[in-house]
Design a protein around this motif. Structure first.
Motif, PDB file in Angstrom:
ATOM      1  N   LYS A  28       0.844  -1.208   0.000  1.00 47.19           N
ATOM      2  CA  LYS A  28       0.000   0.000   0.000  1.00 47.19           C
ATOM      3  C   LYS A  28       0.879   1.257   0.000  1.00 47.19           C
ATOM      4  N   CYS A  29       1.953   1.219   0.784  1.00 45.73           N
ATOM      5  CA  CYS A  29       2.894   2.356   0.817  1.00 45.73           C
ATOM      6  C   CYS A  29       3.506   2.584  -0.564  1.00 45.73           C
ATOM      7  N   ILE A  30       3.911   1.519  -1.218  1.00 44.49           N
ATOM      8  CA  ILE A  30       4.536   1.627  -2.542  1.00 44.49           C
ATOM      9  C   ILE A  30       3.559   2.203  -3.560  1.00 44.49           C
ATOM     10  N   ILE A  32       1.106   4.286  -2.952  1.00 46.67           N
ATOM     11  CA  ILE A  32       0.974   5.733  -2.696  1.00 46.67           C
ATOM     12  C   ILE A  32       2.204   6.466  -3.218  1.00 46.67           C
ATOM     13  N   GLU A  33       3.391   5.907  -2.981  1.00 49.92           N
ATOM     14  CA  GLU A  33       4.638   6.544  -3.427  1.00 49.92           C
ATOM     15  C   GLU A  33       4.657   6.746  -4.939  1.00 49.92           C
ATOM     16  N   LYS A  34       4.045   5.837  -5.672  1.00 49.30           N
ATOM     17  CA  LYS A  34       3.988   5.955  -7.136  1.00 49.30           C
ATOM     18  C   LYS A  34       3.186   7.179  -7.576  1.00 49.30           C
ATOM     19  N   GLN A  35       2.275   7.638  -6.700  1.00 50.04           N
ATOM     20  CA  GLN A  35       1.424   8.788  -7.039  1.00 50.04           C
ATOM     21  C   GLN A  35       2.031  10.120  -6.593  1.00 50.04           C
ATOM     22  N   LEU A  36       3.179  10.067  -5.925  1.00 45.75           N
ATOM     23  CA  LEU A  36       3.786  11.277  -5.388  1.00 45.75           C
ATOM     24  C   LEU A  36       4.961  11.732  -6.252  1.00 45.75           C
ATOM     25  N   PRO A  37       5.359  13.015  -6.158  1.00 47.02           N
ATOM     26  CA  PRO A  37       6.447  13.545  -6.992  1.00 47.02           C
ATOM     27  C   PRO A  37       7.746  12.761  -6.814  1.00 47.02           C
ATOM     28  N   THR A  38       8.481  12.602  -7.899  1.00 48.62           N
ATOM     29  CA  THR A  38       9.712  11.797  -7.869  1.00 48.62           C
ATOM     30  C   THR A  38      10.812  12.436  -7.029  1.00 48.62           C
ATOM     31  N   PHE A  39      10.791  13.773  -6.857  1.00 41.73           N
ATOM     32  CA  PHE A  39      11.842  14.417  -6.061  1.00 41.73           C
ATOM     33  C   PHE A  39      11.747  14.038  -4.574  1.00 41.73           C
ATOM     34  N   MET A  40      10.670  13.345  -4.186  1.00 43.09           N
ATOM     35  CA  MET A  40      10.512  12.895  -2.802  1.00 43.09           C
ATOM     36  C   MET A  40      11.113  11.510  -2.563  1.00 43.09           C
ATOM     37  N   LYS A  41      11.767  10.939  -3.567  1.00 46.53           N
ATOM     38  CA  LYS A  41      12.224   9.546  -3.472  1.00 46.53           C
ATOM     39  C   LYS A  41      13.101   9.295  -2.245  1.00 46.53           C
ATOM     40  N   ALA A  58       0.732   6.209   7.276  1.00 49.20           N
ATOM     41  CA  ALA A  58      -0.067   7.384   7.646  1.00 49.20           C
ATOM     42  C   ALA A  58       0.526   8.660   7.051  1.00 49.20           C
ATOM     43  N   TYR A  59       1.851   8.825   7.132  1.00 48.32           N
ATOM     44  CA  TYR A  59       2.510  10.009   6.563  1.00 48.32           C
ATOM     45  C   TYR A  59       2.260  10.089   5.052  1.00 48.32           C
ATOM     46  N   LEU A  60       2.418   8.975   4.362  1.00 45.63           N
ATOM     47  CA  LEU A  60       2.238   8.972   2.905  1.00 45.63           C
ATOM     48  C   LEU A  60       0.807   9.324   2.520  1.00 45.63           C
ATOM     49  N   GLN A  61      -0.159   8.810   3.268  1.00 43.90           N
ATOM     50  CA  GLN A  61      -1.565   9.151   3.003  1.00 43.90           C
ATOM     51  C   GLN A  61      -1.795  10.654   3.145  1.00 43.90           C
ATOM     52  N   ASP A  62      -1.259  11.230   4.216  1.00 42.28           N
ATOM     53  CA  ASP A  62      -1.438  12.663   4.465  1.00 42.28           C
ATOM     54  C   ASP A  62      -0.768  13.511   3.375  1.00 42.28           C
ATOM     55  N   ILE A  63       0.421  13.105   2.948  1.00 47.03           N
ATOM     56  CA  ILE A  63       1.153  13.869   1.930  1.00 47.03           C
ATOM     57  C   ILE A  63       0.457  13.780   0.580  1.00 47.03           C
ATOM     58  N   LEU A  64      -0.079  12.604   0.244  1.00 45.47           N
ATOM     59  CA  LEU A  64      -0.837  12.471  -1.008  1.00 45.47           C
ATOM     60  C   LEU A  64      -2.086  13.344  -0.958  1.00 45.47           C
ATOM     61  N   ARG A 129      -2.119  15.350  13.331  1.00 45.61           N
ATOM     62  CA  ARG A 129      -1.375  14.307  12.615  1.00 45.61           C
ATOM     63  C   ARG A 129      -0.984  14.784  11.219  1.00 45.61           C
ATOM     64  N   LYS A 130      -1.902  15.494  10.547  1.00 49.16           N
ATOM     65  CA  LYS A 130      -1.583  16.029   9.217  1.00 49.16           C
ATOM     66  C   LYS A 130      -0.463  17.062   9.311  1.00 49.16           C
ATOM     67  N   LYS A 131      -0.519  17.879  10.349  1.00 51.44           N
ATOM     68  CA  LYS A 131       0.550  18.862  10.566  1.00 51.44           C
ATOM     69  C   LYS A 131       1.883  18.146  10.781  1.00 51.44           C
ATOM     70  N   SER A 132       1.876  17.099  11.577  1.00 48.93           N
ATOM     71  CA  SER A 132       3.091  16.341  11.849  1.00 48.93           C
ATOM     72  C   SER A 132       3.669  15.746  10.566  1.00 48.93           C
ATOM     73  N   SER A 133       2.801  15.176   9.718  1.00 49.18           N
ATOM     74  CA  SER A 133       3.255  14.571   8.462  1.00 49.18           C
ATOM     75  C   SER A 133       3.940  15.599   7.575  1.00 49.18           C
ATOM     76  N   LEU A 134       3.324  16.773   7.425  1.00 50.75           N
ATOM     77  CA  LEU A 134       3.882  17.810   6.555  1.00 50.75           C
ATOM     78  C   LEU A 134       5.134  18.444   7.168  1.00 50.75           C
ATOM     79  N   THR A 135       5.168  18.562   8.486  1.00 49.77           N
ATOM     80  CA  THR A 135       6.355  19.108   9.153  1.00 49.77           C
ATOM     81  C   THR A 135       7.561  18.201   8.913  1.00 49.77           C
ATOM     82  N   VAL A 136       7.358  16.898   9.078  1.00 46.22           N
ATOM     83  CA  VAL A 136       8.448  15.936   8.834  1.00 46.22           C
ATOM     84  C   VAL A 136       8.919  16.033   7.383  1.00 46.22           C
TER      85      VAL A 136
END
Length: 377
Positions: A28-30, A32-41, A58-64, A129-136
């Motif tokens: 599931k993580c992988i 989500i990662e496929k849908q996110l910008p490549t510069f985040m690799k 959880a972090y990946l869900q929030d960032i997507l 939690r969303k704030k934490s994800s984006l802060t990280v």
């Protein structure tokens, strides 16, 4: 299209069912990662090695979710797909943009599914939690010089209510006794429930006794196998958060209910498919019980103990709180209880300690200096 079932070549000592479940979450993580910008690799690699698997997901869900917001609700990017969002776009994001996302958009937004709009709301805990994800994420991107500014200092704080001991929901000792009496006798169950109870009462009792004795997490109990138990040595093995392996001692009550369930009620091996043969707690379909089924079972029996409806019954986590407060009320130290329940921080355990009623009265009554008042002497 049928989803392909992963076959896992397990070379560890961890049971196959736990490894299988972890790999499903990794997949599931992988995705989500496929849908996110490549510069985040490189950030994905950091999450993979630096945080617990559930936290990574959880972090990946929030960032997507944030990236979709950038596309649909702002002019901060000209991309048409989330994976097309550029490094330059992220360099243009300011703290105020994050504050608008968290403080305005996330509190109330509309999701349309099958033509039906649904209003979604997030309260402070979810917003934090969303704030934490984006802060990280933004701290990492700044550290790796992908963005030029560290905008995280400008993100608005989110005030969370302080946990209050009186707000902790748990069963009192007499309510635990009533719950166990119900699972023993069937008293309080409906006619329809009694039909199923006749087939599962030993299983249900074993589940409830395990919860209130050890304060197990739902996931820890659901993953238990027959091979987890060593009755000769008097212990059983569980896997905590972050895959930590722990041996738990068996007491006579727990050993009895587990053995009764296995010998009297659990299906024999020749009736169970290979995949579920080692699972301790089985459904009537002879497959490993799901977390949802265990949660519903607990809500049903606790609702009878509480004298309320099944929908208002307690979750397995409330039985964890019940175990903690019962142990403290019986004189065990908060450090012993912290160890048993696997609390990262003793302050969590202290919340349960505050539930001990009349603790000051008990202390001073048992510590009289004048001999005529000292009942112990």
């Amino acid at each position: 299209m049928t989803k392909q079932i992963l076959k896992i070549h397990n070379k560890s000592d961890i049971p196959d069912n736990i490894v299988q479940k972890e790999n499903q979450l990794i997949e599931k993580c992988i995705e989500i990662e496929k849908q996110l910008p490549t510069f985040m690799k490189d950030f994905f690699i950091y999450l993979k090695n630096g945080v617990a698997l559930s936290t990574r997901h959880a972090y990946l869900q929030d960032i997507l979710f944030f990236c979709k917001y950038l596309l649909l609700e702002t002019n901060l990017t000209k991309a048409s797909q989330t994976e097309e969002i550029s490094q330059d776009d992220f360099n243009g994001i300011k703290a105020r943009d994050i504050n608008r996302f968290i403080g305005d958009y996330c509190t109330r937004y509309i999701v349309e599914e099958n033509g039906t709009p649904t209003i979604m709301e997030n309260h402070n805990r979810a917003l934090a939690r969303k704030k934490s994800s984006l802060t990280v994420l933004f701290k990492y991107l700044f550290r790796d010089e992908i963005v030029k500014e560290n905008i995280t200092d400008g993100i608005n704080p989110i005030r969370l209510p302080k946990p209050q001991p009186d707000a902790i929901k748990k069963l009192e000792i007499d309510e635990v006794a009533k719950m166990l009496d119900t699972v023993e006798s069937g008293l309080g169950l409906t006619e329809k429930e009694l039909i199923y109870w006749e087939k599962t009462k030993h299983r249900d009792k074993a589940i409830l006794v395990l919860f209130v004795t050890y304060g197990l997490r739902l996931k820890e109990l659901q993953q238990l196998n027959i091979s987890s138990f060593n009755f000769n040595r008097g212990d059983f093995k569980i896997y905590r958060k972050r895959g930590k392996e722990v041996n738990m001692p068996l007491n006579y009550s727990v050993e009895k209910v587990i053995k009764d369930y296995i010998s009297i009620e659990r299906a024999s091996d020749d009736q169970i498919s290979e995949k579920h043969k080692d699972a301790l707690f089985l459904s009537l379909q002879k497959t490993r019980m799901t977390e949802k089924a265990i949660r519903q079972l607990v809500k049903k029996y606790t609702s009878i103990a509480l004298g309320t409806t099944p929908s208002n019954g307690y979750s397995p986590h409330k039985l964890r709180a019940t175990a903690a407060t019962s142990l403290i009320q019986n004189g065990f130290s908060i450090y012993d209880v912290q160890n048993l329940l696997d609390h990262d921080n003793v302050t969590t355990t202290q919340l349960y300690a505050a539930h001990k009623k009349n603790v000051k009265r008990e202390i001073v009554d048992q510590f009289e200096w004048l001999e005529e008042y000292d009942h112990k002497k």
